[in-house]
Design an enzyme around this catalytic site. Structure first.
Site, PDB file in Angstrom:
ATOM      1  N   ASP A  12       0.836  -1.200   0.000  1.00 42.89           N
ATOM      2  CA  ASP A  12       0.000   0.000   0.000  1.00 42.89           C
ATOM      3  C   ASP A  12       0.878   1.260   0.000  1.00 42.89           C
ATOM      4  O   ASP A  12       2.098   1.175   0.051  1.00 42.89           O
ATOM      5  CB  ASP A  12      -0.937   0.001   1.218  1.00 42.89           C
ATOM      6  CG  ASP A  12      -0.176   0.067   2.538  1.00 42.89           C
ATOM      7  OD1 ASP A  12       0.908  -0.534   2.628  1.00 42.89           O
ATOM      8  OD2 ASP A  12      -0.663   0.720   3.481  1.00 42.89           O
ATOM      9  N   HIS A  16       1.307  -8.871  -3.960  1.00 45.67           N
ATOM     10  CA  HIS A  16       0.339  -7.857  -3.529  1.00 45.67           C
ATOM     11  C   HIS A  16       1.109  -6.560  -3.301  1.00 45.67           C
ATOM     12  O   HIS A  16       1.586  -6.289  -2.200  1.00 45.67           O
ATOM     13  CB  HIS A  16      -0.364  -8.324  -2.246  1.00 45.67           C
ATOM     14  CG  HIS A  16      -1.485  -7.425  -1.811  1.00 45.67           C
ATOM     15  ND1 HIS A  16      -2.782  -7.591  -2.238  1.00 45.67           N
ATOM     16  CD2 HIS A  16      -1.502  -6.333  -1.006  1.00 45.67           C
ATOM     17  CE1 HIS A  16      -3.548  -6.657  -1.701  1.00 45.67           C
ATOM     18  NE2 HIS A  16      -2.790  -5.868  -0.946  1.00 45.67           N
ATOM     19  N   ASP A  45       0.523 -17.636  -4.618  1.00 48.05           N
ATOM     20  CA  ASP A  45       1.114 -16.609  -5.487  1.00 48.05           C
ATOM     21  C   ASP A  45       0.022 -15.931  -6.311  1.00 48.05           C
ATOM     22  O   ASP A  45      -0.101 -16.153  -7.516  1.00 48.05           O
ATOM     23  CB  ASP A  45       2.183 -17.220  -6.401  1.00 48.05           C
ATOM     24  CG  ASP A  45       2.875 -16.164  -7.265  1.00 48.05           C
ATOM     25  OD1 ASP A  45       2.813 -14.968  -6.893  1.00 48.05           O
ATOM     26  OD2 ASP A  45       3.471 -16.534  -8.292  1.00 48.05           O
ATOM     27  N   GLU A  61       2.040 -10.428   0.075  1.00 49.35           N
ATOM     28  CA  GLU A  61       2.353  -8.999   0.073  1.00 49.35           C
ATOM     29  C   GLU A  61       3.850  -8.837   0.309  1.00 49.35           C
ATOM     30  O   GLU A  61       4.549  -9.801   0.671  1.00 49.35           O
ATOM     31  CB  GLU A  61       1.558  -8.247   1.149  1.00 49.35           C
ATOM     32  CG  GLU A  61       1.676  -6.718   1.016  1.00 49.35           C
ATOM     33  CD  GLU A  61       0.696  -5.925   1.883  1.00 49.35           C
ATOM     34  OE1 GLU A  61      -0.105  -6.532   2.607  1.00 49.35           O
ATOM     35  OE2 GLU A  61       0.757  -4.680   1.811  1.00 49.35           O
TER      36      GLU A  61
END
Ligand code: CA
Ligand code: CA
Ligand code: CA
Length: 614
Positions: free
Chosen positions: A227, A538, A584, A593
């Site tokens: 993020d 991710h 994955d 992530e």
């Protein structure tokens, strides 16, 4: 995705030119990846924390059937230094011997396999091949009758140089507030995002001097994970770990060039990279009182878009004791480490550390409470005794003032594996690194015995493990790869204090081997490094950049027995068994992530093993 496509990997030759102006020899080759570009879609998965320390309920086989026999030989897919211990996990077939062949298919070593043994975390029956006697540099495969040959692997004096550059370069790729230029980023060049020069003071952080809705400038820093938000608590352990790697292995890093914008400026590139985040951290301290904001964040996670396409408003949220003490510890350590390069910066950092310490003394139980309008990672922590201890140790080492050390409470507790929520052992690392300059207030024998106890326990666990790794079923929690790497880091710290304890070094090696392929998934968990590596991490830039191969150098979270993202993922995990609970897929924020605090120990461990092993 077919199994075959999972073997696609980025050419190491390309990787080498991308990562460093004068990196180590890459070697190897690669197919051109053809996996379709992952579609950038919005995923507003409610990630509680991108690297939560979750105590998992171990998923174990409930049946009484025999353990499964894996199909592949598993080993470190990146390689080994010539004098390292070299182990491979071999399927528990009838064969009792193994052979290692060179690039010309000539047998260069044969040996006996161990007896078959079951590894509880994967519920597999396996044998171990020890090919440590092979010390000649080269490219090899390991073969056993009845199973597929291993992936090719190399033995090389520079085995981890490129991996180390890659692990550090991942931080550059996650920089906020800067355009990544082609000269440094290659095909991963991108526009700048998140300038963060007008960050809004959230009502949870409001003070008379900085009321709700006023703005501050807090640019730079690294995006925390997949993020685009920045969290002081997680930045603390991360930045520290890079600084600790530098403090211990300065001569190694001083000769390294990472091909970043600051290369060639007379300051070691690792310190330049860490500075990018330290500048941001400094701006997160309120100069009016010394307190430090817990995070800089948008109200919700963005979609899978490039940084410049995320234009959501950004806020600083609530000052906390944990953030302020982590800040104090990092700034105190940074003050002594940057002193030779920038005396003014060093002074500013120490002053900032002391101001933070003072705030934390007056606000010793301000725990993070997520405001109702903020949905991003929490990094909550209601035990800050370890943060206090760590800050005390760093302030003591840097200032030489014995009074600070009292709050380390050396006689309490034992050495353990650090994590963002549990940081006292980071103080042990700094004390060990600076052991020759400690005053009598520190019990050096106790320091050594604590580290020895931890390292001995791990080494014993390794020696009895079917996979030859000190990992048990309970170790497969969210971010398990970072647990393995942090354990390896502690082992090298203990080894540095007593280099007759070669078992510690071998055990650290086993954990790096685990992350790089000697595990139950057959993956090397670092993007771009190994034969079979994560393709669908991710990570917003990797998901949105239109390039099929993910940005290299990132270690993924790894197997997570509790599979916390199952409700948000439309693809099933391949197994319910702990050590195989890895998926994955981009949706798998709980196993696939990336995070800065997971990459940092890879930097430390790859440097340590490169330096410590002949
Ligand atoms: Ca530099
Ligand atoms: Ca804590
Ligand atoms: Ca991509």
């Amino acid at each position: 995705m077919s199994k075959k496509s999972a073997f696609q990997y980025l050419s190491l030759v390309t990787l080498s030119s991308l990562l460093a102006a004068c990196g180590g020899g890459g070697g190897g080759g690669g197919s051109t990846p053809t996996k379709p570009t992952s579609v950038a879609t919005s995923s507003s998965a409610a990630v509680v924390s991108s690297s939560a320390s979750v105590t998992s309920s171990a998923v174990t086989s409930s049946s009484s059937s025999a353990p499964s026999v894996p199909t592949m030989i598993k080993l470190n897919q990146v390689g080994y230094k010539p004098f390292a211990e070299k182990l491979a996990v071999v399927p528990g077939v009838a064969a009792t011997t193994f052979a290692v062949k060179d690039a010309n298919d000539a047998v260069v070593l044969t040996g006996n396999l161990s007896a078959a043994q079951t590894w509880a975390p994967s519920y597999e029956s396996v044998k171990l091949a020890d090919f440590s006697d092979l010390k000649e540099e080269g490219t090899y495969t390991l073969s056993v009758e009845g199973v597929q040959n291993s992936a090719s692997f190399k033995i090389a004096a520079d085995a981890y140089d490129l991996l180390n550059v890659g692990a550090i370069k991942a931080f550059y790729f996650n920089r906020a507030g800067i355009e990544l230029q082609e000269e440094y980023a290659g095909i991963y060049k991108r526009a700048a995002g998140h300038a963060d020069t007008n960050v809004i003071v959230h009502k949870s952080a409001a003070t008379p001097a900085r009321p709700e809705g006023s703005t501050i400038s807090a640019p730079r820093g690294w995006y925390d994970a997949g993020d685009y938000n920045l969290y002081i608590v997680n930045s603390g352990i991360t930045t520290y770990t890079l600084l600790a790697a530098y403090e211990k292995y300065a001569s190694y890093f001083n000769s390294r060039d990472f091909n970043i914008p600051e290369s060639g400026d007379g300051v070691p590139d690792l310190l330049d990279e860490a500075r990018w985040n330290l500048d941001w951290m400094l701006s997160m301290q309120d100069p009016n009182d010394g307190g430090v904001y817990h995070k800089l964040t948008s109200k919700e996670f963005s979609g899978f878009v490039m940084p410049n396409a995320d234009t959501s408003l950004r806020y600083v949220v609530q000052k906390t004791t944990a953030a302020t003490l982590d800040f104090a510890a990092v700034m105190a350590a940074a003050s002594r480490i940057y002193k030779p390069y920038d005396a003014n910066l060093s002074t500013r950092m120490l002053d900032a550390a002391k101001a933070a310490w003072t705030w934390a003394e007056a606000n010793d139980k301000v725990y993070y409470t997520q405001p109702t309008d903020i949905k991003t990672g929490e990094y909550g922590d209601s035990n800050v005794s370890d943060e206090l201890a760590w800050a005390a140790a760093e302030l003591y080492i840097t200032t030489g003032e014995n009074a600070y050390f009292a709050d380390f409470k050396q006689s309490a507790g034992s050495a353990d594996i650090p994590g963002w929520q549990n940081v006292k052992s980071l103080g042990l690392i700094s004390l060990a690194h600076n052991i020759d300059s400690l005053s009598a207030v520190v019990d050096k024998d106790l320091l050594k015995s604590r580290l020895n106890a931890l390292a001995t326990s791990a080494s014993t666990s390794k020696s009895t493990s079917a996979y030859g790794v000190p990992l048990a079923t309970g170790d497969f929690y969210w971010g398990s790869n970072s647990g393995a790497l942090n354990k390896a880091m502690m082992l090298t710290v203990a080894y540095e204090l007593d280099n007759t304890k070669t078992a510690y070094l071998k055990t650290a090696q086993s954990l790096l081997d685990y992350v790089l392929g000697r595990n139950a998934t057959d993956f090397s968990f670092v993007t771009g490094f190994g034969v079979r590596t994560p393709q669908n991490i991710h990570h917003r830039p990797s998901g949105a950049d239109g390039i099929s191969v993910p940005i290299p150098g990132f270690v993924v979270g790894g197997p997570n027995a509790s599979q916390d993202d199952k409700k948000d993922c439309n693809k099933p995990y391949p197994s319910t068994i702990a050590a195989k609970s890895y998926l994955d897929a981009q949706c798998s924020y709980a196993s696939n992530e990336i995070a800065i605090n997971w990459n940092a120990p890879l930097v430390y461990v790859s440097a340590a093993l490169q330096v410590l092993t002949e």
